[in-house]
Design an enzyme around this catalytic site. Structure first.
Site, mmCIF file in Angstrom:
data_model
loop_
_atom_site.group_PDB
_atom_site.id
_atom_site.type_symbol
_atom_site.label_atom_id
_atom_site.label_comp_id
_atom_site.label_asym_id
_atom_site.label_seq_id
_atom_site.Cartn_x
_atom_site.Cartn_y
_atom_site.Cartn_z
ATOM 1 C CE1 TYR A 87 93.389 -3.428 8.523
ATOM 2 C CE2 TYR A 87 92.460 -5.642 8.562
ATOM 3 C CZ TYR A 87 93.169 -4.654 7.906
ATOM 4 O OH TYR A 87 93.636 -4.893 6.647
ATOM 5 C CD GLU A 107 80.322 5.703 25.251
ATOM 6 O OE1 GLU A 107 79.689 5.818 26.303
ATOM 7 O OE2 GLU A 107 79.899 6.161 24.167
ATOM 8 C CD GLU A 129 76.308 7.475 19.247
ATOM 9 O OE1 GLU A 129 75.788 7.549 20.353
ATOM 10 O OE2 GLU A 129 77.335 8.121 18.908
ATOM 11 C CE LYS A 178 72.565 7.506 15.576
ATOM 12 N NZ LYS A 178 72.921 8.893 15.255
ATOM 13 C CG ASP A 179 66.852 6.592 22.117
ATOM 14 O OD1 ASP A 179 67.804 7.328 21.811
ATOM 15 O OD2 ASP A 179 65.662 6.983 22.115
HETATM 16 N N1 LIG Z 1 68.930 9.531 12.501
HETATM 17 C C1 LIG Z 1 68.249 9.630 13.636
HETATM 18 N N2 LIG Z 1 66.930 9.350 13.669
HETATM 19 C C2 LIG Z 1 66.230 9.443 14.832
HETATM 20 N N3 LIG Z 1 66.748 9.800 16.020
HETATM 21 C C3 LIG Z 1 68.056 10.083 16.062
HETATM 22 C C4 LIG Z 1 68.879 10.018 14.882
HETATM 23 N N4 LIG Z 1 70.138 10.369 15.243
HETATM 24 C C5 LIG Z 1 70.107 10.612 16.555
HETATM 25 N N5 LIG Z 1 68.872 10.444 17.062
HETATM 26 C C6 LIG Z 1 68.444 10.631 18.467
HETATM 27 O O1 LIG Z 1 69.371 11.487 19.103
HETATM 28 C C7 LIG Z 1 70.046 10.789 20.180
HETATM 29 C C8 LIG Z 1 71.488 11.215 20.182
HETATM 30 O O2 LIG Z 1 72.084 10.756 18.976
HETATM 31 P P1 LIG Z 1 73.592 10.960 18.627
HETATM 32 O O3 LIG Z 1 73.956 10.171 17.445
HETATM 33 O O4 LIG Z 1 73.869 12.427 18.569
HETATM 34 O O5 LIG Z 1 74.199 10.296 19.919
HETATM 35 P P2 LIG Z 1 75.064 10.954 21.045
HETATM 36 O O6 LIG Z 1 75.046 9.987 22.175
HETATM 37 O O7 LIG Z 1 74.667 12.358 21.321
HETATM 38 O O8 LIG Z 1 76.400 10.914 20.228
HETATM 39 P P3 LIG Z 1 77.854 11.233 20.660
HETATM 40 O O9 LIG Z 1 78.360 9.915 21.130
HETATM 41 O O10 LIG Z 1 78.467 11.670 19.363
HETATM 42 O O11 LIG Z 1 77.809 12.288 21.736
HETATM 43 C C9 LIG Z 1 69.853 9.294 19.875
HETATM 44 O O12 LIG Z 1 69.911 8.496 21.051
HETATM 45 C C10 LIG Z 1 68.478 9.315 19.242
HETATM 46 O O13 LIG Z 1 67.452 9.367 20.221
#
Ligand SMILES: Nc1ncnc2c1ncn2[C@@H]1O[C@H](COP(=O)(O)OP(=O)(O)OP(=O)(O)O)[C@@H](O)[C@H]1O
Length: 123
Positions: free
Chosen positions: A17, A70, A77, A95-96
Site C-alpha cells: 500500500y 509534500e 488536501e 490546507k494553508d
Molecule cells: N474547501 C475549501 N475551503 C476553504 N478554502 C479552501 C478550500 N479548498 C481550498 N481552499 C483554499 O485554496 C488553497 C488551495 O487549495 P487546493 O486544494 O487547490 O491546494 P493546491 O495547493 O492548489 O492544490 P494542488 O496540490 O492540487 O495544486 C488552500 O490552501 C486554501 O487556502
C-alpha cells in the site's frame, strides 16, 4: 495498539500500500513530479561535484524533508476535499497549514543547497 497476531503477510501488504502511495504521488500528482525532477537534478549535481559524506547527508535530508512534507500535504488536501467539498474557513486553515509545512521544508532545502552548491560552482 491492537491484539491482532503478528502476520508477515499483513506487513508485506502494508509495504504494498505504501509503494502504491509513492507511485500515486510521483506519477499522478503534479507537485510530486516536480519534486522528483528537482531531487534527480540535486542528486545528479551532488554526484558531479563529489560531495563529502556530511554534504550528502544534508542534501538527502532536505530532499526527504520536502518530499515527506509534500506527500503529507497531498494526503491532507485529499482528505479535506472528502470531508468538506464545499468552501469552509476551517478547511482553509488546515490546507494553508499543510502548505506551510512544504514551504518551510522547501526554504530549508534552498538554503542548504545554496550553502553547499554555490561555493563549489561559482567560488
Ligand atoms: N474547501 C475549501 N475551503 C476553504 N478554502 C479552501 C478550500 N479548498 C481550498 N481552499 C483554499 O485554496 C488553497 C488551495 O487549495 P487546493 O486544494 O487547490 O491546494 P493546491 O495547493 O492548489 O492544490 P494542488 O496540490 O492540487 O495544486 C488552500 O490552501 C486554501 O487556502
Amino acid at each position: 495498539m491492537d491484539n491482532q497476531k503478528f502476520s508477515i503477510t499483513d506487513r508485506i501488504k502494508s509495504f504494498k500500500y505504501a509503494f502504491h502511495g509513492i507511485k500515486l504521488f510521483f506519477i499522478n500528482d503534479h507537485n510530486g513530479r516536480v519534486h522528483l525532477f528537482a531531487a534527480i537534478i540535486a542528486i545528479g549535481l551532488s554526484f558531479y561535484l563529489k560531495l563529502s559524506a556530511l554534504e550528502w547527508i544534508a542534501i538527502l535530508g532536505v530532499i526527504s524533508a520536502v518530499i515527506v512534507a509534500e506527500i503529507l500535504n497531498a494526503a491532507i488536501e485529499k482528505l479535506a476535499d472528502v470531508v468538506s467539498p464545499a468552501i469552509h474557513p476551517k478547511i482553509k486553515i488546515v490546507k494553508d497549514l499543510a502548505a506551510a509545512a512544504v514551504l518551510v521544508a522547501a526554504f530549508l532545502a534552498v538554503a542548504v543547497g545554496a550553502i553547499i552548491f554555490i561555493p563549489k560552482l561559482f567560488l
